[in-house]
Scaffold this motif. Structure first.
Motif, PDB file in Angstrom:
ATOM      1  N   GLU A  19       4.323  13.884   1.954  1.00 50.73           N
ATOM      2  CA  GLU A  19       4.687  13.258   0.683  1.00 50.73           C
ATOM      3  C   GLU A  19       5.170  14.308  -0.305  1.00 50.73           C
ATOM      4  OE1 GLU A  19       2.865  10.089  -2.512  1.00 50.73           O
ATOM      5  OE2 GLU A  19       1.496  11.450  -1.472  1.00 50.73           O
ATOM      6  N   ARG A 143       4.531   5.648   5.068  1.00 49.43           N
ATOM      7  CA  ARG A 143       4.234   5.572   3.633  1.00 49.43           C
ATOM      8  C   ARG A 143       2.906   4.865   3.393  1.00 49.43           C
ATOM      9  NH1 ARG A 143       9.707   4.196   3.224  1.00 49.43           N
ATOM     10  NH2 ARG A 143       9.186   2.039   2.620  1.00 49.43           N
ATOM     11  N   ASP A 147      -0.519   6.253   1.565  1.00 51.85           N
ATOM     12  CA  ASP A 147      -1.315   5.562   0.536  1.00 51.85           C
ATOM     13  C   ASP A 147      -2.796   5.538   0.907  1.00 51.85           C
ATOM     14  OD1 ASP A 147       0.934   5.099  -0.990  1.00 51.85           O
ATOM     15  OD2 ASP A 147       1.261   3.062  -0.216  1.00 51.85           O
ATOM     16  N   GLU A 148      -3.068   5.256   2.169  1.00 49.41           N
ATOM     17  CA  GLU A 148      -4.448   5.231   2.629  1.00 49.41           C
ATOM     18  C   GLU A 148      -5.075   6.617   2.501  1.00 49.41           C
ATOM     19  OE1 GLU A 148      -4.339   3.813   6.612  1.00 49.41           O
ATOM     20  OE2 GLU A 148      -3.786   1.762   6.072  1.00 49.41           O
ATOM     21  N   ASN A 150      -4.214   9.009   0.409  1.00 47.19           N
ATOM     22  CA  ASN A 150      -4.377   9.400  -0.994  1.00 47.19           C
ATOM     23  C   ASN A 150      -5.439   8.580  -1.720  1.00 47.19           C
ATOM     24  OD1 ASN A 150      -2.450  11.479  -0.944  1.00 47.19           O
ATOM     25  ND2 ASN A 150      -0.769  10.041  -1.245  1.00 47.19           N
ATOM     26  N   THR A 151      -5.761   7.393  -1.205  1.00 45.67           N
ATOM     27  CA  THR A 151      -6.831   6.579  -1.813  1.00 45.67           C
ATOM     28  C   THR A 151      -8.160   6.785  -1.093  1.00 45.67           C
ATOM     29  OG1 THR A 151      -6.175   4.701  -0.419  1.00 45.67           O
ATOM     30  CG2 THR A 151      -5.240   4.809  -2.649  1.00 45.67           C
TER      31      THR A 151
END
Length: 530
Positions: A19, A143, A147-148, A150-151
């Motif tokens: 990313e 992508r 997200d997974e 980064n969360t």
């Protein structure tokens, strides 16, 4: 001491690195085209070097799909051998290209489309092989994994993410001698519709891509000649969008804040270090410099280029001007040459080092001395010519009033008289500037400023020569119709005859008429007898 090999053997690289080097690095989706093109141009250079292509045969073809959601970028350069394809495509941040010489050298450009489409497809074929290699990447899935990650709902390494989202295949093809590399972005989202906007893409590439000048830009030969004279030829490539070849969209004409203007010639400046090595060079258009170029003109400003690829936008060099407006009086390009000028990861400027400091020092001195004096002189010179032209404008207004039979006011005449005095002063000042610059040029004591100012003066002299008054004429004050004075017919003969005695006539007029009327009558007699 702890054995480092034990640590690196278990080294894990988290997914967010992808990313960071893709969507995090490229904020403007259109840079996808720049990144792909610069990689293609490097491979074209290599193909020419090994004799696979002749100079000028290299091509980069961009196709925007009719569906409005797909884009492809293809070159006819070296391609990639089937046996090396997977390793090459899985290499992230790895590049054998020499820094400062190659256009792309970070090994991440081919991944830059990851954030803008559903599927990213890479296809390559090398000469001598009968198969093409294909890697298909599920960009939408990777992508989601980012997200997974980064969360903190899941943890993935780069290797795990690539294995889960990419697939490799081969196709047998005809034409063993063909060689190419293609990037396809499929399912481009509406949020990034500019990638599929044909005109917007062409406009972007017409200043960013390493292409040639349009044939209609008549100064292109002079620019190329200067580049060759200093042994720094401009690298130009054949780039097309939907079959239309792209050129730099420079034109001689443009609109400024004070009206239309035109480039009549170009001038150059070479920037060298203490050892005489060239750091950068500049060309800029010579116009009247009567005002700043309007914002809607995409060619305004001095643009910055490395290997003919634009660095940043039209304001990349803005900070080197002491005045914000200075940059926008000009049209031109700075070509950075020194190998120490390394574009940063966003390619909007250069990495900080001693070479960049020298580059900024050399350009800043020139911008705020020669160029600053030029646009200020141009503005002042045009103002002086405007003052000269103002006389003719006011005289025309008065003539129109007189023709209509209306009365000319004292205010109008005073306005004309002031304009003539200003015009006379402006003419004298222009003569001084003209003589000073001409003298410097004749004695070979001139700099860029003197050459350009001389051009501005010569151009205005040529285009506005009929407006230059030799000397302000005497203002004729109005005759008051309520107090007419009739001269005796014995004083003046017919118009074709000379005055019996001009001085005697003047005395008689002044004796019988009021001062203002007498002045007007005498001036009229002198006019009629000329």
């Amino acid at each position: 001491m702890q054995n480092n090999s034990n640590l690196t053997a278990n080294l894990e690289i988290g997914l967010n690195i992808i990313e960071n080097i893709t969507t995090g690095m490229y904020r403007d989706s259109l840079v996808v085209f720049r990144e792909c093109i610069q990689n293609s141009c490097d491979q074209i250079d290599q193909a020419v070097e090994i004799g696979l292509l002749a100079p000028g045969e290299g091509q980069v073809e961009i196709w925007i799909g009719d569906d409005g959601h797909s884009v492809s970028v293809e070159d006819n350069a070296t391609g990639i051998n089937a046996s090396e394809f997977k390793r090459a495509m899985y290499s992230i941040g790895v590049s054998s290209k020499p820094r400062g010489k190659a256009k792309g050298f970070r090994g991440i450009g081919h991944w830059c489309g990851l954030g803008y489409c559903k599927t990213l497809v890479f296809t390559a074929k090398a000469k001598g092989e009968n198969v093409e290699s294909i890697m298909t990447c599920d960009a939408e899935k990777i992508r989601a994994m980012m997200d997974e990650y980064n969360t903190h709902t899941a943890y993935y390494t780069v290797a795990e993410a690539l294995e889960a989202t990419t697939a490799f295949s081969e196709n047998k093809v005809n034409g063993v001698d063909k060689h190419y590399f293609k990037v396809e972005m499929l399912g481009i989202s509406n949020l990034h519709s500019e990638l599929c906007h044909l005109q917007q893409v062409k406009e972007y590439l017409s200043f960013v891509a390493p292409v040639g000048y349009a044939n209609t830009f008549r100064f292109r030969n002079a620019i190329h000649k200067h580049a060759e004279d200093i042994s720094q030829p401009i690298q130009e490539y054949n780039v097309s969008v939907n079959g239309e070849r792209i050129f730099k969209k420079y034109t001689p004409s443009f609109t400024t804040s004070k009206g239309d203007d035109t480039i009549t010639s170009v001038d150059f400046k070479d920037f060298r270090d203490d050892n005489g090595n060239i750091v950068a060079w500049l060309w800029f258009g010579i116009s009247r410099f009567q005002g700043v170029i309007k914002k809607d003109n995409p060619m305004r400003g001095i643009r910055l280029r490395t290997q003919n690829i634009q660095i940043g936008d039209d304001n990349a060099l803005q900070k080197l001007f002491n005045e914000d407006r200075g940059q926008h009086y000009f049209v031109g390009e700075v070509f950075a040459i020194a190998e120490g000028l390394i574009p940063n990861s966003q390619r909007d400027y250069y990495n900080a080092n001693d070479t960049r400091s020298l580059f900024e020092h050399l350009l800043s001195d020139f911008f705020n001395d020669e160029l600053s004096r030029i646009y200020k002189a141009g503005s002042a010179i045009n103002s002086k010519y405007d003052k000269i032209q103002k006389v003719a404008k006011i005289e025309a207004e008065i003539s129109s009033v007189r023709s209509s039979g209306a009365e000319i006011t004292e205010e109008q005449l005073n306005k004309l008289e002031r304009a003539k005095k200003e015009a006379e002063t402006a003419t004298q000042e222009l003569d001084k500037i003209r003589q000073k610059t001409a003298s410097k040029i004749d004695n070979s004591e001139f700099g860029t400023y003197d050459v350009v100012v001389n051009e501005i003066i010569k151009r205005n002299d040529k285009e506005r020569t009929n407006t230059l008054p030799s000397k302000p004429k005497k203002v004729i004050k109005p005759v008051e119709q309520s107090q007419p004075t009739i001269l005796p017919t014995s004083i003046v003969k017919e118009k074709s005859d000379k005055l019996i005695s001009l001085s005697k006539v003047c005395k008689i007029i002044r004796k019988f008429a009021e001062s203002s009327i007498a002045d007007a009558m005498i001036a009229k007699i002198e006019e009629e007898l000329d």
